[in-house]
Design an enzyme around this catalytic site. Sequence first.
Site, mmCIF file in Angstrom:
data_model
loop_
_atom_site.group_PDB
_atom_site.id
_atom_site.type_symbol
_atom_site.label_atom_id
_atom_site.label_comp_id
_atom_site.label_asym_id
_atom_site.label_seq_id
_atom_site.Cartn_x
_atom_site.Cartn_y
_atom_site.Cartn_z
ATOM 1 N N MET A 120 33.210 0.959 24.383
ATOM 2 C CA MET A 120 33.481 -0.153 23.471
ATOM 3 C C MET A 120 34.699 -0.961 23.927
ATOM 4 O O MET A 120 35.785 -0.902 23.334
ATOM 5 C CB MET A 120 33.648 0.370 22.049
ATOM 6 C CG MET A 120 32.363 0.969 21.493
ATOM 7 S SD MET A 120 32.479 1.573 19.791
ATOM 8 C CE MET A 120 33.417 3.083 20.014
ATOM 9 N N THR A 121 34.482 -1.751 24.979
ATOM 10 C CA THR A 121 35.564 -2.497 25.609
ATOM 11 C C THR A 121 35.803 -3.824 24.903
ATOM 12 O O THR A 121 35.720 -4.910 25.492
ATOM 13 C CB THR A 121 35.245 -2.717 27.096
ATOM 14 O OG1 THR A 121 33.893 -3.194 27.224
ATOM 15 C CG2 THR A 121 35.393 -1.427 27.876
ATOM 16 N N TYR A 122 36.083 -3.747 23.629
ATOM 17 C CA TYR A 122 36.433 -4.899 22.807
ATOM 18 C C TYR A 122 37.310 -4.404 21.667
ATOM 19 O O TYR A 122 37.521 -3.201 21.516
ATOM 20 C CB TYR A 122 35.186 -5.625 22.278
ATOM 21 C CG TYR A 122 34.058 -4.725 21.831
ATOM 22 C CD1 TYR A 122 34.143 -3.977 20.658
ATOM 23 C CD2 TYR A 122 32.897 -4.603 22.598
ATOM 24 C CE1 TYR A 122 33.110 -3.154 20.243
ATOM 25 C CE2 TYR A 122 31.857 -3.786 22.200
ATOM 26 C CZ TYR A 122 31.959 -3.063 21.010
ATOM 27 O OH TYR A 122 30.940 -2.239 20.617
ATOM 28 N N TRP B 56 27.815 -6.100 20.890
ATOM 29 C CA TRP B 56 27.905 -6.052 19.426
ATOM 30 C C TRP B 56 28.113 -7.473 18.935
ATOM 31 O O TRP B 56 29.136 -8.075 19.227
ATOM 32 C CB TRP B 56 29.090 -5.179 18.995
ATOM 33 C CG TRP B 56 29.200 -5.125 17.515
ATOM 34 C CD1 TRP B 56 29.887 -5.972 16.705
ATOM 35 C CD2 TRP B 56 28.571 -4.173 16.656
ATOM 36 N NE1 TRP B 56 29.735 -5.624 15.398
ATOM 37 C CE2 TRP B 56 28.929 -4.517 15.335
ATOM 38 C CE3 TRP B 56 27.732 -3.087 16.866
ATOM 39 C CZ2 TRP B 56 28.473 -3.791 14.232
ATOM 40 C CZ3 TRP B 56 27.288 -2.370 15.775
ATOM 41 C CH2 TRP B 56 27.666 -2.721 14.478
ATOM 42 N N GLU C 115 33.712 7.608 15.799
ATOM 43 C CA GLU C 115 34.989 6.926 15.981
ATOM 44 C C GLU C 115 36.087 7.595 15.139
ATOM 45 O O GLU C 115 36.320 7.175 14.010
ATOM 46 C CB GLU C 115 34.848 5.457 15.613
ATOM 47 C CG GLU C 115 33.754 4.744 16.415
ATOM 48 C CD GLU C 115 33.603 3.281 16.046
ATOM 49 O OE1 GLU C 115 34.561 2.673 15.531
ATOM 50 O OE2 GLU C 115 32.512 2.740 16.258
ATOM 51 N N TYR C 116 36.801 8.622 15.722
ATOM 52 C CA TYR C 116 36.753 9.118 17.098
ATOM 53 C C TYR C 116 36.927 10.629 17.070
ATOM 54 O O TYR C 116 37.688 11.144 16.245
ATOM 55 C CB TYR C 116 37.868 8.500 17.947
ATOM 56 C CG TYR C 116 37.777 7.006 18.026
ATOM 57 C CD1 TYR C 116 38.524 6.217 17.185
ATOM 58 C CD2 TYR C 116 36.903 6.393 18.936
ATOM 59 C CE1 TYR C 116 38.440 4.822 17.258
ATOM 60 C CE2 TYR C 116 36.827 5.013 19.000
ATOM 61 C CZ TYR C 116 37.578 4.218 18.159
ATOM 62 O OH TYR C 116 37.471 2.863 18.218
ATOM 63 N N GLY D 58 29.389 4.900 13.349
ATOM 64 C CA GLY D 58 30.090 3.633 13.296
ATOM 65 C C GLY D 58 31.449 3.791 12.633
ATOM 66 O O GLY D 58 31.832 4.874 12.181
ATOM 67 N N TRP D 59 32.194 2.709 12.578
ATOM 68 C CA TRP D 59 33.557 2.754 12.032
ATOM 69 C C TRP D 59 33.584 3.301 10.610
ATOM 70 O O TRP D 59 34.361 4.182 10.265
ATOM 71 C CB TRP D 59 34.162 1.355 12.084
ATOM 72 C CG TRP D 59 35.551 1.297 11.549
ATOM 73 C CD1 TRP D 59 35.950 0.778 10.358
ATOM 74 C CD2 TRP D 59 36.732 1.798 12.181
ATOM 75 N NE1 TRP D 59 37.308 0.913 10.206
ATOM 76 C CE2 TRP D 59 37.811 1.531 11.319
ATOM 77 C CE3 TRP D 59 36.972 2.433 13.400
ATOM 78 C CZ2 TRP D 59 39.113 1.891 11.635
ATOM 79 C CZ3 TRP D 59 38.272 2.783 13.713
ATOM 80 C CH2 TRP D 59 39.322 2.514 12.836
ATOM 81 N N ASP E 80 0.839 -1.197 0.000
ATOM 82 C CA ASP E 80 0.000 0.000 0.000
ATOM 83 C C ASP E 80 0.873 1.245 0.000
ATOM 84 O O ASP E 80 1.938 1.293 0.636
ATOM 85 C CB ASP E 80 -0.907 0.019 1.237
ATOM 86 C CG ASP E 80 -1.904 -1.122 1.254
ATOM 87 O OD1 ASP E 80 -2.422 -1.427 2.337
ATOM 88 O OD2 ASP E 80 -2.125 -1.724 0.185
#
Length: 614
Positions: free
Chosen positions: A454-456, A594, A388-389, A346-347, A317
């Site tokens: 973002m601890t990875y 993530w 970032e960043y 994002g990156w 529709d």
Amino acid sequence: MSTALPHARRPRLKRAAAILAALALPVTGIVAQAAPAQAAGSATATYTKTSDWGTGFEGKWTISNTGSTTLSSWTVEWDYPAGTALSSSWDADVTSAGTHWTGRNKGWNGTLAPGASVSFGFIGTGSGAPSGCKLNGGSCDGGTTPTDNPPGAPGTPTAGNVADTGLTLSWAPATDDNGVKNYDVYRGGAKVATVTGSSYTDSGLTKGTTYTYTVVARDTADQTGPASGAVSVTTTGGVVDPGGPVKLGYFTDWGTYGRNYQVKNLVTSGTAAKITHINYAFGNVTNGQCTIGDAYADYDRAYTADQSVDGVADTWDTGALRGSFNQLRKLKKQYPNLKVLWSFGGWTWSGGFGQAAANPTAFANSCYSLVEDPRWADVFDGIDIDWEYPNACGLSCDTSGSAAYRTLMQALRARFGSSNLVTAAISADGGNGGKLDQSDYAGAAQYVDFYNVMTYDFFGAWDAKGPTAPHSPLTSYAGIPIAGFNSEAAITKLKGKGIAGSKLNLGIGFYGRGWTGVTQSAPGGTATGPATGTYEQGIEDYKVLKNTCPATGTVAGTAYAHCGTNWWSYDTPATINSKMAWVKQQGLRGAFYWEFSGDTATGELANAVHTGLQ
């Protein structure tokens, strides 16, 4: 613009030179305790604690060739009880796996002629003595008596009879070649009891408080083994925050294609009932404005009845909302307390923030107009910024100045008002002079509801030859490649800037990072390049790794796996449980991850976050 994985493609953080400085430490006593525990025929290893200042110590191992032939190399292994660990070392390559420590000769000091000796030293914390010493696989005292091995780890404790001020722990017994004498019970790293059986009742606790327990076995020779897994238990009673902890997951627009992860999967996996927020990733930032990321995936793709959250097919529709936005709308009808934010940047798409920061009011107006578009205004509860960043380098470098980030977040809050959420994903670089020091995150904190730290991706196969290292370490550890690259360092730095823990969420990766060409099981090994991944080299989903390369050890609060020539690091339900206990101990707002599609079909990682924060 590519829709490649912006988070999962994050390369290494800014490197700092790692130079070991000489340490000037207070000495309260000299202890020359020769402990030639267990040994190797033609050579001995002797432990000496050279200094002890209460909270830490300096020690050394001395290796002596007592035979008549030259030694070409040496390896000393020993165990420390829980609570004792090394923080630095010299004249040897020292690694650890839990409470088991290994020191290997450097390239220049491995050869020992008959009668020669060599030493290596270290700085440690805690008060425990070493046990279970081995030199080149044999006894450290040069004798031939069969080795008395330390006991194994007890089973991870389980809790029962949990009340306001007490609880009962029980665990599977440890094994030992000569028998287990008793068990040491630790609460929060401090020993609270020694018991002969495999259970313990703890009392005098505070209601509504979370406690973490581990258990260590002690054999008839008084040797201690590795600690059990940790269990976190919250006593009943107490005041609970009406809002509860944040349990946030990222949903990616590109994941609806090759990965075939749809909004409906949040329902079928059981995850939808265990989250509080969804960040929809990503919107783009171009020409100083918020723009659509993928129109087809976002609001145009038609879902059939079997693909749809509510079992009703999309229509064609005129003006009808379709795509993931419509599926999220249906999801929110089933879970009315769920909050959905639209994440921008994002990156891959952070390059546009510099221009946006030049006119923050215009940027905020464009974002508000897009997020609050009448076609989907009811879907979103606010905006998330993933820059970032700011004033630092990511995929590209930003030079907008340290105040730009604060000004941009201030403009977003002013435009979105108090009825909408304004959040942000930020760096976890805890190093001195790192990314967290380049922008005014503290000044911007007053305008955000919370930060997702973002601890990875601290380490990965962008360093093709290694050293292998866990990409999401909770704490530092002996041999970590870069100081400050761990979750604890990042959270400590942010709190030190005056940002309350209640505004910080800990990040969890639902994927692993890995190398190939690795022969060493423990972290710190060399490699030949990135391991093969389903979608990209050096990265793989947890749901794949749990079966193809199961975890073989843990370090710094996360897991690693060595299978064949591949070495991976990733979080498991057990390590996530420990991290969530740390989140509560630190008074953080909650956790995020993530991203959803890396989890199993039954959502076991999302469930670990959920149960760990209860």
